[in-house]
Motif scaffolding. Sequence first.
Motif, mmCIF file in Angstrom:
data_model
loop_
_atom_site.group_PDB
_atom_site.id
_atom_site.type_symbol
_atom_site.label_atom_id
_atom_site.label_comp_id
_atom_site.label_asym_id
_atom_site.label_seq_id
_atom_site.Cartn_x
_atom_site.Cartn_y
_atom_site.Cartn_z
ATOM 1 N N ALA A 80 0.839 -1.202 0.000
ATOM 2 C CA ALA A 80 0.000 0.000 0.000
ATOM 3 C C ALA A 80 0.875 1.254 0.000
ATOM 4 C CB ALA A 80 -0.928 -0.002 1.222
ATOM 5 N N ALA A 83 2.949 1.537 -3.450
ATOM 6 C CA ALA A 83 2.082 1.900 -4.572
ATOM 7 C C ALA A 83 1.600 3.337 -4.440
ATOM 8 C CB ALA A 83 0.888 0.936 -4.643
ATOM 9 N N SER A 84 1.406 3.803 -3.201
ATOM 10 C CA SER A 84 0.967 5.186 -3.008
ATOM 11 C C SER A 84 2.086 6.177 -3.317
ATOM 12 C CB SER A 84 0.486 5.390 -1.566
ATOM 13 O OG SER A 84 -0.651 4.593 -1.294
ATOM 14 N N ARG A 110 1.556 -9.695 -11.167
ATOM 15 C CA ARG A 110 0.893 -8.534 -11.787
ATOM 16 C C ARG A 110 1.087 -7.274 -10.933
ATOM 17 N NH1 ARG A 110 -3.168 -8.313 -15.852
ATOM 18 N NH2 ARG A 110 -3.411 -10.571 -15.667
ATOM 19 N N MET A 111 0.995 -7.434 -9.615
ATOM 20 C CA MET A 111 1.215 -6.279 -8.732
ATOM 21 C C MET A 111 2.640 -5.747 -8.887
ATOM 22 S SD MET A 111 -0.766 -7.589 -5.276
ATOM 23 C CE MET A 111 -0.334 -6.222 -4.213
ATOM 24 N N THR A 114 3.270 -4.107 -12.315
ATOM 25 C CA THR A 114 2.577 -2.814 -12.356
ATOM 26 C C THR A 114 3.376 -1.757 -11.596
ATOM 27 O OG1 THR A 114 0.415 -3.877 -12.564
ATOM 28 C CG2 THR A 114 0.431 -1.614 -11.739
ATOM 29 N N TYR A 186 3.626 -5.564 -22.074
ATOM 30 C CA TYR A 186 4.250 -4.363 -21.496
ATOM 31 C C TYR A 186 4.566 -4.559 -20.025
ATOM 32 C CZ TYR A 186 -0.367 -3.323 -19.579
ATOM 33 O OH TYR A 186 -1.536 -3.406 -18.892
ATOM 34 N N LEU A 187 3.900 -5.507 -19.348
ATOM 35 C CA LEU A 187 4.245 -5.820 -17.958
ATOM 36 C C LEU A 187 5.367 -6.863 -17.899
ATOM 37 C CD1 LEU A 187 0.753 -5.903 -16.148
ATOM 38 C CD2 LEU A 187 2.455 -4.072 -16.157
ATOM 39 N N LEU B 63 -3.332 -3.434 -15.964
ATOM 40 C CA LEU B 63 -2.558 -3.194 -14.749
ATOM 41 C C LEU B 63 -3.225 -3.874 -13.567
ATOM 42 C CD1 LEU B 63 -2.241 0.668 -15.257
ATOM 43 C CD2 LEU B 63 -0.415 -1.018 -15.634
ATOM 44 N N ASP B 64 -2.481 -4.070 -12.492
ATOM 45 C CA ASP B 64 -3.102 -4.574 -11.273
ATOM 46 C C ASP B 64 -4.005 -3.494 -10.672
ATOM 47 O OD1 ASP B 64 -3.328 -6.475 -8.990
ATOM 48 O OD2 ASP B 64 -2.670 -4.667 -7.967
ATOM 49 N N VAL B 67 -2.821 -1.939 -6.929
ATOM 50 C CA VAL B 67 -1.638 -1.074 -7.029
ATOM 51 C C VAL B 67 -2.003 0.211 -7.777
ATOM 52 C CG1 VAL B 67 0.629 -0.881 -8.138
ATOM 53 C CG2 VAL B 67 0.056 -2.928 -6.833
ATOM 54 N N THR B 68 -2.784 0.065 -8.827
ATOM 55 C CA THR B 68 -3.187 1.248 -9.596
ATOM 56 C C THR B 68 -4.095 2.153 -8.758
ATOM 57 O OG1 THR B 68 -3.013 -0.070 -11.601
ATOM 58 C CG2 THR B 68 -4.248 1.996 -11.761
ATOM 59 N N ALA B 70 -4.072 2.554 -5.582
ATOM 60 C CA ALA B 70 -3.267 3.281 -4.593
ATOM 61 C C ALA B 70 -2.675 4.545 -5.219
ATOM 62 C CB ALA B 70 -2.153 2.387 -4.057
ATOM 63 N N GLY B 71 -2.153 4.425 -6.444
ATOM 64 C CA GLY B 71 -1.604 5.588 -7.126
ATOM 65 C C GLY B 71 -2.665 6.645 -7.404
#
Lengths: 370, 266
Positions: A80, A83-84, A110-111, A114, A186-187, B63-64, B67-68, B70-71
Motif C-alpha cells: 500500500a 504503490a501510493s 501482476r502487482m 505494475t 508491457y508488464l 494493470l493490477d 496497485v493502480t 493506490a496511485g
Amino acid sequence: MTTDIYWRIAMEGDASALHCSRITRGGFGPLGAGAIAPSVAPGDPSTPVDYMAEVARATEASGFVGGLLPSFPSTDDPWAAAASLAAETTSYRFMIAFQPGFLHPVQAARMSATLQLATGGRVVYNIISGGGGPQQLWWGDKVAHDDRYARTSEFLDVLKGVWHGGGRYRHHGRFYQVEDAGLPGYLAAQPFPEIFFSGSSPAAIDAAGRHADYYLSWLEPFEALAAKFQAVREHSERPPRFAVRVDILARDTEEEAWDVIRRGWAGAGRRGHESGGDSVGVQRSQSFTAGSRPDDFRTLETEPNVWGGFAQLRPGPAFGLVGDYHQVAGRLDELINLGVDSFILAGVPHLEEAHRVGTRVLPLLKGRTA
Amino acid sequence: MTAHFHLTVPVAPPAVVTDLPAFVTDVRPSDHASPQRGAAQAAAVAELAGLGGAFVPFRPDGLDPLVTAAGLLRRTSRVQVTAELHPATATPVYAAKLSASLQRFHANRLAWLLTVDLEPAVARAHGDFLTGPDRYARASEFLTVARGVWNQGGSFSYEGRFFQVLDGGLPDSRSAPRFPRIYLSGTSPEALALSAEHADVHLLQPGDDPALVPAHVARGVVLSVAEDVDRYLRAGVSEFFLDGTDPVADALRVGEYLLPELVPAS
C-alpha cells in the motif's frame, strides 16, 4: 560492483527519539498533542503516508539507494505504501517485505510488474517465510515452518514462470496450480525485482541458495554472523551475496551515543521481540545475550559497539551498533570485510537519522580492504 | 435520489500509438502511452468534473487494480476509488490489511468490487480452479473474514472451508479506517444471495430488472453511454459506472451537461 545501502521506513509509526517509546508519527499510537500525520489540528488532511514520503525523500537525498518497508501484524502495509508513493520519489528503491502465503504468485507478479512500470524498475523484494507460531494463524496461514520454505521456493518458481512465460506458463505443484498464465507484454517487459531472502533456519538457508540475490540476516555478533554466512555459502549453487539489517545509533562522541541508550533503558517497557513463534532468528538473538543482566544495559554489548538491546527500545531486531561516527563506520567496514555486500540501516526517528547517518557515517566508510 | 457517477479508467495501453511525422519536434515523455498515465488522467478529470468516483477494473491485459488504485488515491483528494479484486488472489486477511493502510493513507476513499465469476480460462491462468456455486461460498467466506479481522481486533477466529484465522484482527490505529464499500454483481440466485449478505451496492447490466436487487442493498448499473439516467433514477438506481470508449470526454460531458440537469431545483 558498488555496495547498496538501504534505510528503513518505520511502517509501525515513528517516535521522536529512540529513548522515547511513544509513537508520535504515523498511523499508530495515541492521537494526542504532538501527534503528526495525522494530527489533532482541525482540518489537517495529512496521513501516515505523508510522513513516509518525507522519510523516503530524506533517504534518497542522503546517500541511500532506497528503503526496506517492513511488514508485521502491527504495521502499515508495504504494498500500500510503495504503490501510493511510486510517483513521488526519483531514485528510491522500494524494498517490499512480504510472505508468499499472503498472495497468489500470479497476483504478486501482476502487482510487482505494475509497480515496476510505475517506478521505472525500483521494486526490490524482501521475501520472508514467516515468524511462525500463533502469528502465522493471525495471518490466516496454517502451513508449518519447514513447509513454508518449500512453499516459498515454489512461489518464486511460479512468480518467475508467469513473468517470463508469455501466456503459456503451466505449473501443477504442491501449493500452486496455474494453466496458460502470463503477463501482458508491457508488464512482462519490466525487470524482475532483486530478491533479499530472510530466514535463519536450515530450511531457509536451503531455499535461499536457490532463489536469493542477497541472503539477508539481522545483525548478530560478528563470529556468529560469519558462521551463518559460511553455512549459506555451502548451500548455494552460485556464490551468494550477503546483506545485513543493522540499527545505528551514532553521535559525535561515544558518551553521547550511550547516553541515549541509558535514557531509553531507564524508561523501557521491556517490549521484547516483535516476531516470536517459531522464528529461528529470534531464538538465535536471544541466545547471544543470555548472560546479560537487566540492571546493566552494557552487559548486552557482546563486543565493542555491538549492542543487543534494541528490541527493548523499539519494535524490531535486537542487535545494532552504538558509538561515535568513526567507531560505527569502522564496524560497518569490518562487516564488509566479513563478506557483507549490502546493508539495511535504521535509526529512530527515521527521518532525522537518515540525514545524520547519510551525512556523518556513510562518508567515513572505506569499503573492502581485507 | 442522488446519482453517483464512477468513471471506469483505462488500464491497458491504447490499441494504436501514433507516430509524429519525423520533421515535427517530438518531446513526448517516454511514458506518454503508458496505461498508468491514462488511468491517472481519467481519475483526475473525473474529480475535476465533479464525479463521485473512479473505477479500476481487472482486465487480463491490464494493470493490477489495487496497485493502480493506490496511485490514483494519492493523486486525488475527493473521489472514491473502487478496485476490482477476486477472492483467489490474496488471503482475506492480507486484502484487509493492505486495504486498511490505503484507507488510513487516503481518507477512507477505497471501495472493493469483488468479482466472483471470472471466465474459466482466465481463472485458471490466475491459479483458480474452483467452479460453480462454490465460488460464491468462497466469496462469502472472504468477505466474512475480511470484515471480521477489520472489526474484531485480536479476537477474530474463523474455521471455514476456504479460509482460517486464529485470534486475528487488525491493530488499533489512531484513525480507525472504514471497511471498504462493497460492490457485487450477477443475477444468479447465488449472486443475489451473496449481495443480500455482503453488498453495499449491487451492480446491474442494462436490461437487468432492478427489482432483483435485495431491498436493503443500493442499486447500481454499468453504462457504456450516460443516457436514460432519469429512468434509472426512477427505478431506484443510484450509482452509475461509466464504461465508455473515451473516459476523459465522458467525464467532462457528465460534469458539464448531465450533473447540472440532475440537481434538484431549489
